[in-house]
Design a protein around this motif. Sequence first.
Motif, mmCIF file in Angstrom:
data_model
loop_
_atom_site.group_PDB
_atom_site.id
_atom_site.type_symbol
_atom_site.label_atom_id
_atom_site.label_comp_id
_atom_site.label_asym_id
_atom_site.label_seq_id
_atom_site.Cartn_x
_atom_site.Cartn_y
_atom_site.Cartn_z
ATOM 1 N N VAL A 174 0.851 -1.190 0.000
ATOM 2 C CA VAL A 174 0.000 0.000 0.000
ATOM 3 C C VAL A 174 0.885 1.238 0.000
ATOM 4 O O VAL A 174 1.623 1.491 0.954
ATOM 5 N N VAL A 175 0.825 2.007 -1.084
ATOM 6 C CA VAL A 175 1.662 3.201 -1.222
ATOM 7 C C VAL A 175 1.021 4.367 -0.475
ATOM 8 O O VAL A 175 -0.186 4.602 -0.569
ATOM 9 N N LEU A 176 1.833 5.090 0.284
ATOM 10 C CA LEU A 176 1.358 6.241 1.059
ATOM 11 C C LEU A 176 1.487 7.505 0.208
ATOM 12 O O LEU A 176 2.436 8.266 0.330
ATOM 13 N N GLU A 177 0.525 7.713 -0.647
ATOM 14 C CA GLU A 177 0.598 8.815 -1.606
ATOM 15 C C GLU A 177 -0.077 10.089 -1.107
ATOM 16 O O GLU A 177 0.217 11.167 -1.599
ATOM 17 N N LYS A 178 -0.966 9.961 -0.137
ATOM 18 C CA LYS A 178 -1.720 11.118 0.330
ATOM 19 C C LYS A 178 -0.985 11.861 1.437
ATOM 20 O O LYS A 178 -0.138 11.303 2.131
ATOM 21 N N ALA A 179 -1.346 13.141 1.604
ATOM 22 C CA ALA A 179 -0.788 13.924 2.703
ATOM 23 C C ALA A 179 -1.302 13.421 4.040
ATOM 24 O O ALA A 179 -0.604 13.447 5.043
ATOM 25 N N LEU A 180 -2.543 12.941 4.043
ATOM 26 C CA LEU A 180 -3.153 12.405 5.251
ATOM 27 C C LEU A 180 -3.787 11.067 4.893
ATOM 28 O O LEU A 180 -4.673 10.997 4.054
ATOM 29 N N PHE A 181 -3.303 9.989 5.513
ATOM 30 C CA PHE A 181 -3.676 8.630 5.153
ATOM 31 C C PHE A 181 -4.326 7.980 6.368
ATOM 32 O O PHE A 181 -3.719 7.904 7.444
ATOM 33 N N ALA A 182 -5.578 7.527 6.236
ATOM 34 C CA ALA A 182 -6.334 6.992 7.367
ATOM 35 C C ALA A 182 -6.399 5.468 7.333
ATOM 36 O O ALA A 182 -6.594 4.868 6.277
ATOM 37 N N LEU A 183 -6.259 4.845 8.513
ATOM 38 C CA LEU A 183 -6.403 3.408 8.675
ATOM 39 C C LEU A 183 -7.560 3.146 9.627
ATOM 40 O O LEU A 183 -7.607 3.723 10.721
ATOM 41 N N GLY A 184 -8.505 2.311 9.219
ATOM 42 C CA GLY A 184 -9.629 2.022 10.095
ATOM 43 C C GLY A 184 -10.668 1.167 9.412
ATOM 44 O O GLY A 184 -10.495 0.737 8.261
ATOM 45 N N LYS A 185 -11.782 0.951 10.112
ATOM 46 C CA LYS A 185 -12.829 0.086 9.597
ATOM 47 C C LYS A 185 -13.747 0.809 8.619
ATOM 48 O O LYS A 185 -14.472 0.172 7.846
ATOM 49 N N ASP A 186 -13.734 2.147 8.648
ATOM 50 C CA ASP A 186 -14.616 2.913 7.774
ATOM 51 C C ASP A 186 -14.336 2.602 6.302
ATOM 52 O O ASP A 186 -13.178 2.449 5.897
ATOM 53 N N SER A 187 -15.389 2.523 5.512
ATOM 54 C CA SER A 187 -15.224 2.197 4.090
ATOM 55 C C SER A 187 -14.471 3.281 3.337
ATOM 56 O O SER A 187 -13.958 3.045 2.249
ATOM 57 N N GLU A 188 -14.397 4.495 3.906
ATOM 58 C CA GLU A 188 -13.678 5.587 3.271
ATOM 59 C C GLU A 188 -12.210 5.642 3.698
ATOM 60 O O GLU A 188 -11.455 6.489 3.211
ATOM 61 N N ALA A 189 -11.811 4.781 4.626
ATOM 62 C CA ALA A 189 -10.418 4.766 5.067
ATOM 63 C C ALA A 189 -9.509 4.346 3.914
ATOM 64 O O ALA A 189 -9.892 3.561 3.047
ATOM 65 N N ASP A 190 -8.282 4.856 3.919
ATOM 66 C CA ASP A 190 -7.337 4.535 2.846
ATOM 67 C C ASP A 190 -6.832 3.097 2.966
ATOM 68 O O ASP A 190 -6.535 2.458 1.959
ATOM 69 N N LEU A 191 -6.717 2.610 4.174
ATOM 70 C CA LEU A 191 -6.403 1.202 4.412
ATOM 71 C C LEU A 191 -7.476 0.667 5.341
ATOM 72 O O LEU A 191 -7.500 0.985 6.530
ATOM 73 N N PRO A 234 -12.375 0.344 15.499
ATOM 74 C CA PRO A 234 -12.934 1.685 15.333
ATOM 75 C C PRO A 234 -12.964 2.105 13.861
ATOM 76 O O PRO A 234 -12.225 1.574 13.034
ATOM 77 N N ARG A 235 -13.796 3.076 13.571
ATOM 78 C CA ARG A 235 -13.903 3.588 12.206
ATOM 79 C C ARG A 235 -12.573 4.172 11.734
ATOM 80 O O ARG A 235 -12.200 4.036 10.578
ATOM 81 N N VAL A 236 -11.881 4.847 12.638
ATOM 82 C CA VAL A 236 -10.531 5.331 12.336
ATOM 83 C C VAL A 236 -9.630 4.942 13.496
ATOM 84 O O VAL A 236 -9.932 5.228 14.648
ATOM 85 N N VAL A 237 -8.554 4.250 13.197
ATOM 86 C CA VAL A 237 -7.622 3.781 14.215
ATOM 87 C C VAL A 237 -6.368 4.645 14.259
ATOM 88 O O VAL A 237 -5.898 5.035 15.326
ATOM 89 N N ALA A 238 -5.829 4.962 13.093
ATOM 90 C CA ALA A 238 -4.564 5.698 13.036
ATOM 91 C C ALA A 238 -4.515 6.565 11.789
ATOM 92 O O ALA A 238 -5.225 6.320 10.809
ATOM 93 N N LEU A 239 -3.664 7.578 11.859
ATOM 94 C CA LEU A 239 -3.418 8.459 10.724
ATOM 95 C C LEU A 239 -1.928 8.455 10.407
ATOM 96 O O LEU A 239 -1.091 8.445 11.309
ATOM 97 N N VAL A 240 -1.616 8.471 9.116
ATOM 98 C CA VAL A 240 -0.238 8.693 8.681
ATOM 99 C C VAL A 240 -0.193 10.092 8.072
ATOM 100 O O VAL A 240 -0.938 10.404 7.148
#
Length: 236
Positions: A151-168, A176-182
């Motif tokens: 998974v390439v980290l191309e965005k300025a703000l990259f979200a990891l979580g269960k939400d369908s809109e999360a990047d990972l 949780p819907r959002v667990v961590a941010l890169v």
Amino acid sequence: MAYKLTVILSGRTLSRHEISDKEARVKMGRSPECEVVIDNLGVSRVHCEIVQKPGYFQLRDLQSGNGTFVNGARVESYNLNQGDVISLGKFTIRFEAEDLPDPREESGDHMPILAEGAMTLAMDAASLAKKHKQQATKNRGYFALASGREVVLEKALFALGKDSEADLELTGFFCPRVVALVIREESGFRLVDVTNGGRALKVNGRFKRDSWLKEGDQLEVRGTKMVFHRGVPVGH
């Protein structure tokens, strides 16, 4: 107006300061004469100050050696908003003033997936994303998942979580819907656990709240294992 300052190092709260509305000027730095003392050589003796003005607070850098940053951007003078994060060297200071408006609410620049506890460290994610939207960076990085996916980290703000809109997108019934941010910055990649409990992220086998990523770091986010690498995957 009264306000609070919370000093954080590597995700660990070091001290909390409640500033009364009678204190017109609060200095931060290494000197014991400062109201907020940070005993570290990366911090100047009198590094910066917060001056209370009618209806707002102004942060001023006092010709510090390593600079004063707000939400990742270097500043000389800055009018603080609710939830701003001030950085002095390796230390972050969370600014909270309940009577100030939250800029995310005023601007309408919302990130819906960040609604659930994602501002635990008071990072103004919407402002960060907006600030970096047009800013190019030479930094490249990616996650190599245990499944073999890259998974390439191309965005300025990259979200990891269960939400369908999360990047990972992560799995798990209680995830949780959002667990961590890169956060992808000029200085590197910063991974932040934004859950309320702060025990959802491991870096090299240890729980971390806030970590600057290094080549080869072994990560585990809510049971999903991955390795951080600089650059881009072969063939990308």
